[in-house]
Design a protein around this motif. Structure first.
Motif, PDB file in Angstrom:
ATOM      1  N   VAL A 302       0.835  -1.200   0.000  1.00 23.16           N
ATOM      2  CA  VAL A 302       0.000   0.000   0.000  1.00 23.16           C
ATOM      3  C   VAL A 302       0.868   1.247   0.000  1.00 23.16           C
ATOM      4  O   VAL A 302       1.842   1.348   0.755  1.00 23.16           O
ATOM      5  CB  VAL A 302      -0.933   0.024   1.229  1.00 23.16           C
ATOM      6  N   ALA A 303       0.496   2.211  -0.842  1.00 28.40           N
ATOM      7  CA  ALA A 303       1.181   3.495  -0.910  1.00 28.40           C
ATOM      8  C   ALA A 303       0.247   4.595  -0.434  1.00 28.40           C
ATOM      9  O   ALA A 303      -0.969   4.527  -0.646  1.00 28.40           O
ATOM     10  CB  ALA A 303       1.640   3.787  -2.339  1.00 28.40           C
ATOM     11  N   GLY A 308      -3.070  12.271   0.367  1.00 31.48           N
ATOM     12  CA  GLY A 308      -3.316  11.324   1.446  1.00 31.48           C
ATOM     13  C   GLY A 308      -4.217  10.169   1.075  1.00 31.48           C
ATOM     14  O   GLY A 308      -4.663   9.426   1.956  1.00 31.48           O
ATOM     15  N   ALA A 309      -4.503  10.011  -0.217  1.00 35.35           N
ATOM     16  CA  ALA A 309      -5.347   8.888  -0.644  1.00 35.35           C
ATOM     17  C   ALA A 309      -4.521   7.610  -0.654  1.00 35.35           C
ATOM     18  O   ALA A 309      -3.328   7.632  -0.920  1.00 35.35           O
ATOM     19  CB  ALA A 309      -5.913   9.159  -2.036  1.00 35.35           C
ATOM     20  N   TRP A 310      -5.172   6.495  -0.363  1.00 43.16           N
ATOM     21  CA  TRP A 310      -4.436   5.242  -0.388  1.00 43.16           C
ATOM     22  C   TRP A 310      -4.434   4.654  -1.793  1.00 43.16           C
ATOM     23  O   TRP A 310      -5.321   4.907  -2.607  1.00 43.16           O
ATOM     24  CB  TRP A 310      -4.953   4.248   0.632  1.00 43.16           C
ATOM     25  N   LEU A 311      -3.415   3.876  -2.060  1.00 41.86           N
ATOM     26  CA  LEU A 311      -3.256   3.250  -3.363  1.00 41.86           C
ATOM     27  C   LEU A 311      -2.710   1.851  -3.142  1.00 41.86           C
ATOM     28  O   LEU A 311      -1.567   1.682  -2.712  1.00 41.86           O
ATOM     29  CB  LEU A 311      -2.305   4.069  -4.233  1.00 41.86           C
ATOM     30  N   LYS A 312      -3.526   0.863  -3.428  1.00 45.21           N
ATOM     31  CA  LYS A 312      -3.089  -0.521  -3.261  1.00 45.21           C
ATOM     32  C   LYS A 312      -2.424  -0.996  -4.546  1.00 45.21           C
ATOM     33  O   LYS A 312      -3.077  -1.173  -5.571  1.00 45.21           O
ATOM     34  CB  LYS A 312      -4.288  -1.413  -2.911  1.00 45.21           C
ATOM     35  N   LEU A 313      -1.111  -1.194  -4.477  1.00 39.70           N
ATOM     36  CA  LEU A 313      -0.375  -1.690  -5.632  1.00 39.70           C
ATOM     37  C   LEU A 313      -0.480  -3.207  -5.757  1.00 39.70           C
ATOM     38  O   LEU A 313      -0.234  -3.763  -6.826  1.00 39.70           O
ATOM     39  CB  LEU A 313       1.096  -1.281  -5.526  1.00 39.70           C
ATOM     40  N   TRP A 314      -0.819  -3.834  -4.664  1.00 37.91           N
ATOM     41  CA  TRP A 314      -1.020  -5.283  -4.656  1.00 37.91           C
ATOM     42  C   TRP A 314      -1.824  -5.636  -3.422  1.00 37.91           C
ATOM     43  O   TRP A 314      -1.677  -5.018  -2.362  1.00 37.91           O
ATOM     44  CB  TRP A 314       0.333  -6.005  -4.641  1.00 37.91           C
ATOM     45  N   TYR A 315      -2.709  -6.621  -3.576  1.00 36.16           N
ATOM     46  CA  TYR A 315      -3.605  -6.958  -2.475  1.00 36.16           C
ATOM     47  C   TYR A 315      -4.099  -8.392  -2.634  1.00 36.16           C
ATOM     48  O   TYR A 315      -4.392  -8.841  -3.747  1.00 36.16           O
ATOM     49  CB  TYR A 315      -4.812  -6.009  -2.472  1.00 36.16           C
ATOM     50  N   SER A 316      -4.194  -9.115  -1.530  1.00 31.76           N
ATOM     51  CA  SER A 316      -4.789 -10.448  -1.551  1.00 31.76           C
ATOM     52  C   SER A 316      -5.276 -10.795  -0.147  1.00 31.76           C
ATOM     53  O   SER A 316      -4.618 -10.467   0.847  1.00 31.76           O
ATOM     54  CB  SER A 316      -3.777 -11.494  -2.031  1.00 31.76           C
ATOM     55  N   ASP A 317      -6.414 -11.459  -0.074  1.00 34.44           N
ATOM     56  CA  ASP A 317      -6.860 -11.999   1.210  1.00 34.44           C
ATOM     57  C   ASP A 317      -7.556 -13.332   0.967  1.00 34.44           C
ATOM     58  O   ASP A 317      -7.812 -13.719  -0.177  1.00 34.44           O
ATOM     59  CB  ASP A 317      -7.761 -11.014   1.970  1.00 34.44           C
ATOM     60  N   ILE A 318      -7.809 -14.052   2.036  1.00 32.64           N
ATOM     61  CA  ILE A 318      -8.608 -15.277   1.959  1.00 32.64           C
ATOM     62  C   ILE A 318      -9.784 -15.117   2.907  1.00 32.64           C
ATOM     63  O   ILE A 318      -9.727 -14.373   3.892  1.00 32.64           O
ATOM     64  CB  ILE A 318      -7.787 -16.548   2.309  1.00 32.64           C
TER      65      ILE A 318
END
Length: 326
Positions: A302-303, A308-318
């Protein structure tokens, strides 16, 4: 004019639920028990519309176009004051190229991407996890576009029963044929260090509410106490640190009341950043060695973007909760 609006407790009380283990209702639960988890509240039409709009804006902030990510990476790579290492620059360039070439109709295998998550599915060994990719052009039917599904479906003697059973099945010969000169070497990134390993087999897992593709890797590379979070075919230079301010900022952006199901995202903590960057952190949610008590174990890069906005460059969950069964 006021209207009665019924929200399930799991949607209204996510904060309270996040601190409790996932539990099943006892077998003796009755219809009255089920009804007790509903809470009736009254909202005006204006309040309903305001709540709906806030949730729409929230989800819009999560699902940004890949061009936004490319623009962020361009700025980072072009920054002359940046202290990026050669390894990290190579990785970010590859990640940028991945966004540019992204094609949902022709996805790549999980292990061919820049980053891939390592999770322990409850009651299974840890593995690199890939997930089905739904065909968004066919919303009324389930069609998995993932490269793993295509590969497994090409297996000689393939039987659909493999995908209908509640079990984990591996097919070693599939990767042997795909990588005749040797299966890929990968770098395993733990909460504290890096290990070298090698991909072994590809498998498929399914239960009543979840479906995953499961890659095994050589665990001899690990040492006692290693808590593996993700892997890559690229060597990364990481600065291992927790940043409480970053964690608080990330959590402040969450709107759990907008979710259909409970999650564990409010427990996310940073553990490392790419050396030479600022405000670009790997974060995770897990409970080693067993994450069953968590609704949604998580991995992400996360960047903190512009304004101040978030930017998910990569994400994974189960999903340990079983949201798809609701």
């Amino acid at each position: 004019m006021k209207i009665n609006y019924v929200l399930y407790l799991v949607a209204l009380l996510l904060t309270a639920c996040g601190d409790k283990p996932v539990q099943e209702l006892p077998a003796t639960a009755t219809a009255d028990t089920t009804q007790s988890v509903e809470v009736a509240i009254e909202l005006t039409d204006e309040e309903m519309e305001d709540w709906r709009q806030k949730c729409e804006d929230y989800y819009a902030s999560l699902y940004v176009h890949d061009s936004v990510r490319v623009a962020y990476l361009d700025r980072l790579l072009a920054d002359k004051k940046s202290r990026l290492t050669a390894n990290n620059r190579q990785f970010l360039m590859q990640l940028r190229q991945q966004f540019i070439n992204s094609n949902p109709k022709q996805p790549r295998l999980t292990i061919e991407q820049a980053l891939f998550p390592v999770f322990r599915i409850p009651n299974q060994r840890a593995g690199i996890i890939g997930q089905p990719i739904p065909d968004m052009e066919r919303p009324m039917e389930y069609h998995d576009l993932s490269a793993e599904k295509v590969l497994l479906s090409s297996r000689p003697g393939y039987q659909k029963g493999y995908f209908d059973s509640t079990r984990l099945v591996h097919f070693p010969e599939l990767l042997d044929s795909l990588y005749p000169t040797g299966k890929p070497q990968v770098f395993l990134y733990t909460t504290k260090t890096t290990r070298k390993s090698r991909i072994q087999d590809l498998g498929h897992y399914q239960n009543e509410c979840s479906e995953y593709y499961h890659y095994t890797f050589d665990e001899q590379a690990l040492e006692s106490g290693d808590e593996v979070l993700f892997a890559s075919r690229f060597p990364l230079d990481l600065t291992y640190e927790n940043n409480p301010a970053f964690d608080s900022w990330y959590r402040s952006k969450l709107m759990p009341d907008c979710a259909d199901c409970p999650s564990s995202h409010d427990k996310a903590v940073s553990f490392a950043k790419l050396t030479g960057t600022e405000n670009l952190y790997f974060i995770y949610v897990d409970a080693f060695p067993n994450n069953r008590e968590l609704h949604t174990p998580l991995r992400a890069l996360v960047a903190k973007g512009e304004n101040g906005a978030w930017l998910k460059l990569w994400y994974s969950d189960i999903d340990n909760f079983g949201c798809s069964c609701l």
